[in-house]
Design a protein around this motif. Structure first.
Motif, PDB file in Angstrom:
ATOM      1  N   GLU A   1       0.849  -1.183   0.000  1.00 50.81           N
ATOM      2  CA  GLU A   1       0.000   0.000   0.000  1.00 50.81           C
ATOM      3  C   GLU A   1       0.889   1.239   0.000  1.00 50.81           C
ATOM      4  O   GLU A   1       1.921   1.269   0.685  1.00 50.81           O
ATOM      5  N   ILE A   2       0.512   2.248  -0.756  1.00 47.90           N
ATOM      6  CA  ILE A   2       1.265   3.504  -0.802  1.00 47.90           C
ATOM      7  C   ILE A   2       0.907   4.323   0.429  1.00 47.90           C
ATOM      8  O   ILE A   2      -0.268   4.569   0.705  1.00 47.90           O
ATOM      9  N   GLU A   3       1.919   4.731   1.165  1.00 48.30           N
ATOM     10  CA  GLU A   3       1.712   5.529   2.379  1.00 48.30           C
ATOM     11  C   GLU A   3       1.191   6.911   2.013  1.00 48.30           C
ATOM     12  O   GLU A   3       1.698   7.558   1.099  1.00 48.30           O
ATOM     13  N   THR A   4       0.164   7.345   2.750  1.00 53.14           N
ATOM     14  CA  THR A   4      -0.383   8.678   2.510  1.00 53.14           C
ATOM     15  C   THR A   4      -0.506   9.482   3.798  1.00 53.14           C
ATOM     16  O   THR A   4      -0.445  10.704   3.763  1.00 53.14           O
ATOM     17  N   GLU A   5      -0.672   8.812   4.902  1.00 51.05           N
ATOM     18  CA  GLU A   5      -0.908   9.510   6.166  1.00 51.05           C
ATOM     19  C   GLU A   5       0.309  10.331   6.577  1.00 51.05           C
ATOM     20  O   GLU A   5       1.417   9.819   6.681  1.00 51.05           O
TER      21      GLU A   5
ATOM     22  N   MET B   1      -5.543   8.238  -4.432  1.00 45.47           N
ATOM     23  CA  MET B   1      -6.317   9.465  -4.653  1.00 45.47           C
ATOM     24  C   MET B   1      -6.411  10.186  -3.320  1.00 45.47           C
ATOM     25  O   MET B   1      -6.872   9.607  -2.327  1.00 45.47           O
ATOM     26  N   VAL B   2      -5.968  11.444  -3.314  1.00 48.49           N
ATOM     27  CA  VAL B   2      -5.848  12.160  -2.050  1.00 48.49           C
ATOM     28  C   VAL B   2      -6.353  13.592  -2.148  1.00 48.49           C
ATOM     29  O   VAL B   2      -6.445  14.167  -3.234  1.00 48.49           O
ATOM     30  N   LYS B   3      -6.667  14.152  -0.945  1.00 50.07           N
ATOM     31  CA  LYS B   3      -6.901  15.585  -0.795  1.00 50.07           C
ATOM     32  C   LYS B   3      -5.586  16.181  -0.320  1.00 50.07           C
ATOM     33  O   LYS B   3      -4.942  15.640   0.571  1.00 50.07           O
ATOM     34  N   VAL B   4      -5.240  17.309  -0.905  1.00 43.59           N
ATOM     35  CA  VAL B   4      -3.959  17.949  -0.585  1.00 43.59           C
ATOM     36  C   VAL B   4      -4.210  19.347  -0.043  1.00 43.59           C
ATOM     37  O   VAL B   4      -5.064  20.069  -0.542  1.00 43.59           O
ATOM     38  N   ASN B   5      -3.434  19.715   0.978  1.00 40.88           N
ATOM     39  CA  ASN B   5      -3.517  21.057   1.529  1.00 40.88           C
ATOM     40  C   ASN B   5      -2.778  22.026   0.601  1.00 40.88           C
ATOM     41  O   ASN B   5      -1.723  21.711   0.078  1.00 40.88           O
ATOM     42  N   GLN B   6      -3.373  23.214   0.425  1.00 38.04           N
ATOM     43  CA  GLN B   6      -2.742  24.206  -0.465  1.00 38.04           C
ATOM     44  C   GLN B   6      -1.497  24.788   0.121  1.00 38.04           C
ATOM     45  O   GLN B   6      -1.189  24.911   1.187  1.00 38.04           O
TER      46      GLN B   6
ATOM     47  N   GLN C   1       0.809  19.023   1.795  1.00 39.72           N
ATOM     48  CA  GLN C   1       0.724  17.811   2.614  1.00 39.72           C
ATOM     49  C   GLN C   1      -0.634  17.148   2.392  1.00 39.72           C
ATOM     50  O   GLN C   1      -1.647  17.810   2.186  1.00 39.72           O
ATOM     51  N   ILE C   2      -0.644  15.824   2.429  1.00 41.85           N
ATOM     52  CA  ILE C   2      -1.879  15.069   2.215  1.00 41.85           C
ATOM     53  C   ILE C   2      -2.763  15.202   3.448  1.00 41.85           C
ATOM     54  O   ILE C   2      -2.330  14.964   4.577  1.00 41.85           O
ATOM     55  N   VAL C   3      -4.025  15.584   3.211  1.00 43.92           N
ATOM     56  CA  VAL C   3      -4.990  15.773   4.288  1.00 43.92           C
ATOM     57  C   VAL C   3      -5.818  14.510   4.494  1.00 43.92           C
ATOM     58  O   VAL C   3      -6.052  14.083   5.624  1.00 43.92           O
ATOM     59  N   GLU C   4      -6.257  13.901   3.383  1.00 41.13           N
ATOM     60  CA  GLU C   4      -7.125  12.734   3.482  1.00 41.13           C
ATOM     61  C   GLU C   4      -6.911  11.821   2.266  1.00 41.13           C
ATOM     62  O   GLU C   4      -6.643  12.279   1.170  1.00 41.13           O
TER      63      GLU C   4
END
Length: 185
Positions: free
Chosen positions: A132-136, A180-185, A160-163
């Motif tokens: 699994e690709i780390e996102t947290e 697929m991620v949400k990213v902070n601006q 930085q990845i938010v979710e």
């Protein structure tokens, strides 16, 4: 006296002929030597050309052999990629099914069975080199992640990845599906 002159004349003619032969022989040898030298030089050049071609053909063959060996190794390394790609949606569906809250005792038994199949599927995929690709708490990496949304959240750094919206997976060192991620601006 005439005999002497005739004899002398004959001797002179013989000497002249001998001298001509002597002077002609070296010139013939020189011409033959020059011709022989030219032939040797031409044969030497042809030999060098053939050796050069042979070395080039050997180098091309070695390069071809190495390239095909690398291709075979890559094919073996990633041989299970197509089946992994098809199994990832199944894995996602198992995860969604296991998130459902169940109160019924009979349904809990079914969920436990699903969990066992899910763990077994994950074990098989892990044995094939699927991770699994780390996102947290990770920074966004376009090679591993696919940004679906950008948000402004307090407590997160820029980029930085938010979710995580959908998990991403790698087969050994190759990305099979980006996260697929949400990213902070």
């Amino acid at each position: 006296m005439e005999e002497k002159n005739t004899q002398q004349d004959q001797e002179e003619v013989v000497e002249d002929a001998e001298q001509e032969l002597v002077t002609e022989e070296p010139s013939t040898e020189t011409e033959e030597g020059t011709v022989a030298n030219e032939e040797v030089e031409q044969l030497q050049k042809e030999k060098n050309d053939l050796q050069d071609r042979l070395l080039r053909v050997q180098a091309e063959y070695d390069n071809f052999r190495k390239r095909t060996q690398k291709e075979k190794e890559a094919n073996l390394k990633y041989k299970s990629q197509s089946i992994v790609t098809e199994l990832l949606p199944v894995l996602d569906n198992f995860e969604r099914a296991l998130q459902v809250e169940i109160e019924d005792k009979a349904a809990k038994g079914v969920v436990e069975g699903l969990e066992m199949v899910y763990r077994q599927l994950k074990t098989v995929l892990n044995n094939e080199g699927v991770t699994e690709i780390e996102t947290e708490n990770q920074m966004f990496d376009p090679n591993l992640h696919q940004a679906v949304m950008q948000v402004e959240e307090e407590g997160y750094d820029s980029n930085q990845i938010v979710e995580t919206l959908q998990k991403g997976y790698q087969l050994k060192d190759r990305v099979v599906r980006p996260a697929m991620v949400k990213v902070n601006q």
